[in-house]
Design a protein around this motif. Structure first.
Motif, mmCIF file in Angstrom:
data_model
loop_
_atom_site.group_PDB
_atom_site.id
_atom_site.type_symbol
_atom_site.label_atom_id
_atom_site.label_comp_id
_atom_site.label_asym_id
_atom_site.label_seq_id
_atom_site.Cartn_x
_atom_site.Cartn_y
_atom_site.Cartn_z
ATOM 1 N N MET A 1 39.017 23.675 34.187
ATOM 2 C CA MET A 1 38.757 25.108 34.338
ATOM 3 C C MET A 1 39.369 25.846 33.147
ATOM 4 O O MET A 1 40.502 25.619 32.774
ATOM 5 C CB MET A 1 39.369 25.603 35.656
ATOM 6 N N GLU A 2 38.605 26.708 32.556
ATOM 7 C CA GLU A 2 39.094 27.493 31.425
ATOM 8 C C GLU A 2 40.142 28.497 31.899
ATOM 9 O O GLU A 2 40.080 29.009 33.014
ATOM 10 C CB GLU A 2 37.931 28.229 30.759
ATOM 11 N N ILE A 3 41.100 28.823 31.030
ATOM 12 C CA ILE A 3 42.208 29.706 31.420
ATOM 13 C C ILE A 3 41.755 31.092 31.828
ATOM 14 O O ILE A 3 42.457 31.793 32.522
ATOM 15 C CB ILE A 3 43.275 29.811 30.314
ATOM 16 N N PHE A 4 40.564 31.517 31.408
ATOM 17 C CA PHE A 4 40.094 32.853 31.743
ATOM 18 C C PHE A 4 39.492 32.923 33.134
ATOM 19 O O PHE A 4 39.213 33.992 33.628
ATOM 20 C CB PHE A 4 39.068 33.349 30.719
ATOM 21 N N GLU A 5 39.255 31.803 33.764
ATOM 22 C CA GLU A 5 38.536 31.792 35.035
ATOM 23 C C GLU A 5 39.418 31.950 36.260
ATOM 24 O O GLU A 5 38.914 32.259 37.325
ATOM 25 C CB GLU A 5 37.721 30.503 35.156
ATOM 26 N N ASN A 6 40.706 31.731 36.157
ATOM 27 C CA ASN A 6 41.523 31.742 37.367
ATOM 28 C C ASN A 6 42.702 32.710 37.310
ATOM 29 O O ASN A 6 43.723 32.490 37.944
ATOM 30 C CB ASN A 6 42.002 30.329 37.706
ATOM 31 N N ALA A 7 42.550 33.801 36.583
ATOM 32 C CA ALA A 7 43.628 34.788 36.505
ATOM 33 C C ALA A 7 44.002 35.347 37.879
ATOM 34 O O ALA A 7 45.192 35.482 38.177
ATOM 35 C CB ALA A 7 43.273 35.912 35.534
ATOM 36 N N PRO A 8 43.039 35.670 38.766
ATOM 37 C CA PRO A 8 43.434 36.195 40.087
ATOM 38 C C PRO A 8 44.253 35.189 40.896
ATOM 39 O O PRO A 8 45.254 35.555 41.519
ATOM 40 C CB PRO A 8 42.105 36.495 40.779
ATOM 41 N N GLU A 9 43.853 33.939 40.853
ATOM 42 C CA GLU A 9 44.596 32.907 41.591
ATOM 43 C C GLU A 9 45.995 32.733 41.021
ATOM 44 O O GLU A 9 46.961 32.561 41.759
ATOM 45 C CB GLU A 9 43.840 31.570 41.553
ATOM 46 N N ARG A 10 46.114 32.819 39.695
ATOM 47 C CA ARG A 10 47.425 32.676 39.066
ATOM 48 C C ARG A 10 48.324 33.848 39.447
ATOM 49 O O ARG A 10 49.491 33.668 39.785
ATOM 50 C CB ARG A 10 47.256 32.594 37.547
ATOM 51 N N ALA A 11 47.789 35.073 39.411
ATOM 52 C CA ALA A 11 48.575 36.246 39.799
ATOM 53 C C ALA A 11 49.031 36.121 41.244
ATOM 54 O O ALA A 11 50.184 36.421 41.578
ATOM 55 C CB ALA A 11 47.764 37.528 39.600
#
Length: 103
Positions: A1-11
């Protein structure tokens, strides 16, 4: 998964871990914008980031606003619109349990 795709999950993960986090989302663009509507950047209270909403000084300004949103007090609105190349929505991610429908 590219780093731009999971920002909400990371937050969300950062918030659940008690680190505090904000999620910036591009909600409108015009002219030549480096990111499309929907692009997101997660910012942890300690400065760790994932994703991108722009670049250069614009992204730096977003990070400053996001860090301020993470340290939200009742005297400061948690939603901010930056008068830059793109309009952004900053959301404070909280990791509380319990009911309710908040994010």
């Amino acid at each position: 998964m590219e780093i731009f795709e999971n920002a909400p999950e990371r937050a969300y993960a950062w918030a659940q871990a008690g680190r505090g986090a904000a999620l910036a989302t591009v909600v409108e663009t015009w002219g030549s914008a480096p990111r499309r509507v929907g692009a997101q950047l997660a910012i942890a209270a300690d400065g760790e980031m994932q994703g991108s909403v722009s670049g250069g000084c614009v992204e730096g300004a977003v990070v400053v606003e996001a860090l301020e949103a993470v340290s939200y007090t009742p005297l400061r609105a948690p939603e901010t619109s930056l008068p830059l190349v793109c309009r952004l929505l900053l959301e404070k991610k909280t990791g509380g349990g319990g009911g309710g429908g908040g994010g």
